[in-house]
Design a protein around this motif. Structure first.
Motif, PDB file in Angstrom:
ATOM      1  N   ILE A 178       0.838  -1.202   0.000  1.00 14.39           N
ATOM      2  CA  ILE A 178       0.000   0.000   0.000  1.00 14.39           C
ATOM      3  C   ILE A 178       0.870   1.248   0.000  1.00 14.39           C
ATOM      4  O   ILE A 178       0.622   2.202  -0.751  1.00 14.39           O
ATOM      5  CB  ILE A 178      -0.947  -0.020   1.217  1.00 14.39           C
ATOM      6  CG1 ILE A 178      -1.908  -1.209   1.134  1.00 14.39           C
ATOM      7  CG2 ILE A 178      -1.729   1.283   1.317  1.00 14.39           C
ATOM      8  CD1 ILE A 178      -2.759  -1.410   2.363  1.00 14.39           C
ATOM      9  N   GLY A 201       2.117   2.295  -3.287  1.00 15.52           N
ATOM     10  CA  GLY A 201       1.156   2.804  -4.255  1.00 15.52           C
ATOM     11  C   GLY A 201       0.180   1.799  -4.820  1.00 15.52           C
ATOM     12  O   GLY A 201      -0.661   2.164  -5.654  1.00 15.52           O
ATOM     13  N   MET A 202       0.242   0.545  -4.420  1.00 18.46           N
ATOM     14  CA  MET A 202      -0.715  -0.438  -4.916  1.00 18.46           C
ATOM     15  C   MET A 202      -2.114  -0.108  -4.417  1.00 18.46           C
ATOM     16  O   MET A 202      -2.288   0.361  -3.288  1.00 18.46           O
ATOM     17  CB  MET A 202      -0.324  -1.851  -4.470  1.00 18.46           C
ATOM     18  CG  MET A 202      -1.274  -2.933  -4.957  1.00 18.46           C
ATOM     19  SD  MET A 202      -0.809  -4.612  -4.449  1.00 18.46           S
ATOM     20  CE  MET A 202       0.543  -4.932  -5.586  1.00 18.46           C
ATOM     21  N   ASP A 203      -3.121  -0.352  -5.243  1.00 11.06           N
ATOM     22  CA  ASP A 203      -4.507  -0.189  -4.820  1.00 11.06           C
ATOM     23  C   ASP A 203      -4.738  -1.029  -3.554  1.00 11.06           C
ATOM     24  O   ASP A 203      -4.388  -2.220  -3.525  1.00 11.06           O
ATOM     25  CB  ASP A 203      -5.456  -0.650  -5.924  1.00 11.06           C
ATOM     26  CG  ASP A 203      -6.903  -0.526  -5.525  1.00 11.06           C
ATOM     27  OD1 ASP A 203      -7.415  -1.456  -4.860  1.00 11.06           O
ATOM     28  OD2 ASP A 203      -7.526   0.502  -5.855  1.00 11.06           O
ATOM     29  N   PRO A 204      -5.287  -0.439  -2.487  1.00 12.03           N
ATOM     30  CA  PRO A 204      -5.427  -1.186  -1.229  1.00 12.03           C
ATOM     31  C   PRO A 204      -6.218  -2.481  -1.367  1.00 12.03           C
ATOM     32  O   PRO A 204      -5.892  -3.474  -0.703  1.00 12.03           O
ATOM     33  CB  PRO A 204      -6.146  -0.188  -0.310  1.00 12.03           C
ATOM     34  CG  PRO A 204      -5.761   1.155  -0.844  1.00 12.03           C
ATOM     35  CD  PRO A 204      -5.675   0.965  -2.331  1.00 12.03           C
ATOM     36  N   ASP A 205      -7.251  -2.500  -2.215  1.00 11.78           N
ATOM     37  CA  ASP A 205      -8.007  -3.744  -2.392  1.00 11.78           C
ATOM     38  C   ASP A 205      -7.139  -4.829  -3.011  1.00 11.78           C
ATOM     39  O   ASP A 205      -7.217  -6.004  -2.615  1.00 11.78           O
ATOM     40  CB  ASP A 205      -9.236  -3.493  -3.266  1.00 11.78           C
ATOM     41  CG  ASP A 205     -10.291  -2.648  -2.565  1.00 11.78           C
ATOM     42  OD1 ASP A 205     -10.338  -2.666  -1.320  1.00 11.78           O
ATOM     43  OD2 ASP A 205     -11.062  -1.957  -3.264  1.00 11.78           O
ATOM     44  N   LEU A 206      -6.306  -4.444  -3.976  1.00 13.78           N
ATOM     45  CA  LEU A 206      -5.403  -5.422  -4.582  1.00 13.78           C
ATOM     46  C   LEU A 206      -4.348  -5.871  -3.575  1.00 13.78           C
ATOM     47  O   LEU A 206      -3.967  -7.052  -3.548  1.00 13.78           O
ATOM     48  CB  LEU A 206      -4.738  -4.817  -5.815  1.00 13.78           C
ATOM     49  CG  LEU A 206      -5.663  -4.473  -6.982  1.00 13.78           C
ATOM     50  CD1 LEU A 206      -4.872  -3.849  -8.128  1.00 13.78           C
ATOM     51  CD2 LEU A 206      -6.409  -5.718  -7.470  1.00 13.78           C
ATOM     52  N   ASP A 231      -5.777  -8.398  -1.395  1.00  7.17           N
ATOM     53  CA  ASP A 231      -5.929  -9.689  -2.078  1.00  7.17           C
ATOM     54  C   ASP A 231      -4.699 -10.558  -1.905  1.00  7.17           C
ATOM     55  O   ASP A 231      -4.765 -11.780  -2.104  1.00  7.17           O
ATOM     56  CB  ASP A 231      -6.186  -9.463  -3.573  1.00  7.17           C
ATOM     57  CG  ASP A 231      -7.591  -8.954  -3.858  1.00  7.17           C
ATOM     58  OD1 ASP A 231      -8.462  -9.090  -2.977  1.00  7.17           O
ATOM     59  OD2 ASP A 231      -7.806  -8.419  -4.966  1.00  7.17           O
ATOM     60  N   LYS A 250      -6.479  -0.488   5.279  1.00  9.06           N
ATOM     61  CA  LYS A 250      -6.260  -0.190   3.857  1.00  9.06           C
ATOM     62  C   LYS A 250      -5.735   1.229   3.632  1.00  9.06           C
ATOM     63  O   LYS A 250      -5.986   1.829   2.584  1.00  9.06           O
ATOM     64  CB  LYS A 250      -7.535  -0.432   3.040  1.00  9.06           C
ATOM     65  CG  LYS A 250      -7.983  -1.886   3.014  1.00  9.06           C
ATOM     66  CD  LYS A 250      -9.156  -2.107   2.068  1.00  9.06           C
ATOM     67  CE  LYS A 250      -9.526  -3.588   2.005  1.00  9.06           C
ATOM     68  NZ  LYS A 250     -10.642  -3.829   1.065  1.00  9.06           N
ATOM     69  N   LYS A 251      -4.992   1.754   4.606  1.00  9.66           N
ATOM     70  CA  LYS A 251      -4.450   3.106   4.485  1.00  9.66           C
ATOM     71  C   LYS A 251      -2.922   3.067   4.453  1.00  9.66           C
ATOM     72  O   LYS A 251      -2.302   2.191   5.069  1.00  9.66           O
ATOM     73  CB  LYS A 251      -4.897   3.970   5.674  1.00  9.66           C
ATOM     74  CG  LYS A 251      -6.401   4.107   5.833  1.00  9.66           C
ATOM     75  CD  LYS A 251      -7.014   4.925   4.722  1.00  9.66           C
ATOM     76  CE  LYS A 251      -8.499   5.158   4.991  1.00  9.66           C
ATOM     77  NZ  LYS A 251      -9.128   5.917   3.885  1.00  9.66           N
TER      78      LYS A 251
END
Length: 451
Positions: free
Chosen positions: A206, A209-214, A217, A338-339
């Motif tokens: 995170i 820079g990765m999308d938190p939902d990804l 996963d 997810k932050k």
């Protein structure tokens, strides 16, 4: 001794012979400076223990009505809620009692654990400290790529010790009691919620820079750190926790049983201090009936969770969560759900789902700064069985208070809100004999001065 220019006004409730004083609606207002022989002993920055000769009159706080003592002298006012389950002196007099001392840091492979306790057992932990470590990287160090642990070396047994007190986990205890005890975590306060919960590998994705939902996963098998001191108690039973202190733990205290919402019984938690808990001060996800009374939750992420694995059905009225005469100070911490780790967030007052038990809150003060983990913010439920009486919200964040305001809840802002919370913290600690986290008069902690 105080002179006239240093007088402190405080209140003493009259209880002699079942009558109340005719003055000030059952309260007697006294100015120390006008009382011959009255002295005020400092016990905090703004608080004083007030004596007249050998008689303890109460605790006074500058600018605040103080704790009450009964008219007969030096003992705290008796409130039956301090005796729910059983009175603490009776619990300490039980035939089945364990009284460990010293420090258990889990270095032998586990913390202070007892799988199948005898019925009606008390753990007298007044001279005992359980030292834990609450970091997913340590509890499951080999799940993700090498180098994941937040230390340059592999975790020790102590660092894997995320359940430093664990009682009744094979056979839930019947009528257990925990009296006193100090539980500490030594993981870094700089680590964020996701970092501790799911590990530095996920937090790093995170932060990069990765999308938190990804990023989430990538969590393998819901690998997570779920640590706390905890008790498992039998359905139809009760449990008492009186005078425990928990610092920098993941959850402050966990309440468990059979693993389902169908179990009955009540846990009574009183006179307890939860400081800098990183997730829920109280985790009660099996939704047992709960009574929190005269507790301090300071610099906490969330107050209470009742999120069960089962989301069917409606709230069970018999499992109501009651919070009375508590002081709650919620603050934001780094790296929430997810932050990124440089974003600070707060949790919830009541982390709930649609079938969570009703919430009853009385004579409780709560402060919040904001930066909530959810757009829902600090919502208080307003269902048919939820009830609020004399609940004070101290909003210390920017702008208007973002939450709802049910009947029985008042909101204060600005300097007055800060003063209210500062005074509430000072008064709770003075009433309970607190100097600092490591220095507490346990006699007073278990039998505090009245409100």
């Amino acid at each position: 001794m105080l002179g006239q220019s240093q007088s402190i006004a405080f209140v003493v409730r009259a209880h002699a012979a079942g009558r109340s004083s005719p003055l000030t609606s059952g309260h007697r207002r006294i100015t120390i400076g006008s009382m011959s022989g009255a002295v005020a002993q400092p016990i905090g920055r703004r608080s004083f223990l007030v004596r007249a000769g050998r008689r303890v009159l109460g605790v006074a706080v500058l600018g605040l009505a103080a704790c009450e003592m009964n008219d007969e002298g030096g003992e705290p006012v008796t409130d039956p809620r301090y005796s729910l389950g059983l009175p603490t002196p009776d619990l300490l007099a039980r035939a089945t009692l364990a009284a460990p001392s010293g420090v258990d840091d889990g270095s032998e492979g586990a913390g202070y654990w007892e799988a199948s306790p005898d019925a009606s057992k008390t753990w007298d932990l007044r001279n005992f400290t359980a030292s834990g470590h609450f970091d997913c990287d340590a509890t499951s160090p080999d799940t993700y790529p090498s180098g994941r642990y937040n230390s340059p070396i592999s975790p020790t047994n102590h660092q894997k010790n995320s359940r430093p007190v664990r009682l009744g986990y094979t056979t839930p205890a019947t009528h257990p009691a925990i009296i006193g005890g100090k539980v500490t975590g030594d993981q870094s306060a700089a680590l964020g919620w996701t970092d501790l919960k799911h590990g530095s590998y996920i937090q790093g994705l995170i932060d990069d820079g990765m999308d938190p939902d990804l990023a989430y996963d990538q969590i393998i098998g819901n690998e997570n750190m779920d640590g706390d001191p905890r008790v498992y108690f039998a359905s139809g039973s009760w449990a008492v926790v009186d005078g425990i202190r928990c610092y920098n733990t993941w959850d402050g205290f966990g309440v468990y049983g059979s693993g389902t919402r169908t179990a009955t019984g009540t846990v009574y938690i009183r006179n307890s201090w939860f400081l800098k808990n990183r997730d829920d001060c109280i985790e009660n996800d099996e939704q047992r009936q709960l009574h929190l009374f005269d507790c301090l939750f300071e610099d906490a992420h969330s107050l209470l969770s009742t999120r069960a694995n089962d989301e069917t059905g409606s709230p069970v009225a018999a499992n109501t969560q009651t919070v009375e005469h508590c002081v709650v100070k919620l603050i934001p911490g780094p790296g929430g759900h997810k932050k990124p780790s440089n974003v600070r967030t707060s949790g919830y007052i009541y982390k709930m789902q649609t079938n969570s038990p009703y919430l009853v809150m009385r004579n409780t003060i709560i402060s919040m700064v904001g930066d909530f983990n959810s757009s829902v913010g600090p919502m208080l439920p307003e269902r048919s069985g939820d009830l609020y009486e004399n609940v004070t919200i101290c909003w210390l964040g920017a702008g208007d208070y973002p939450g709802n305001t049910p009947g029985g809840v008042s909101v204060h802002t600005g300097a007055s809100a800060q003063t209210l919370m500062d005074d509430a913290l000072t008064l709770w600690k003075a009433r309970h004999g607190v100097t600092d986290f490591d220095t507490v008069d346990m006699t007073r902690m278990l039998a505090p001065y009245g409100f």
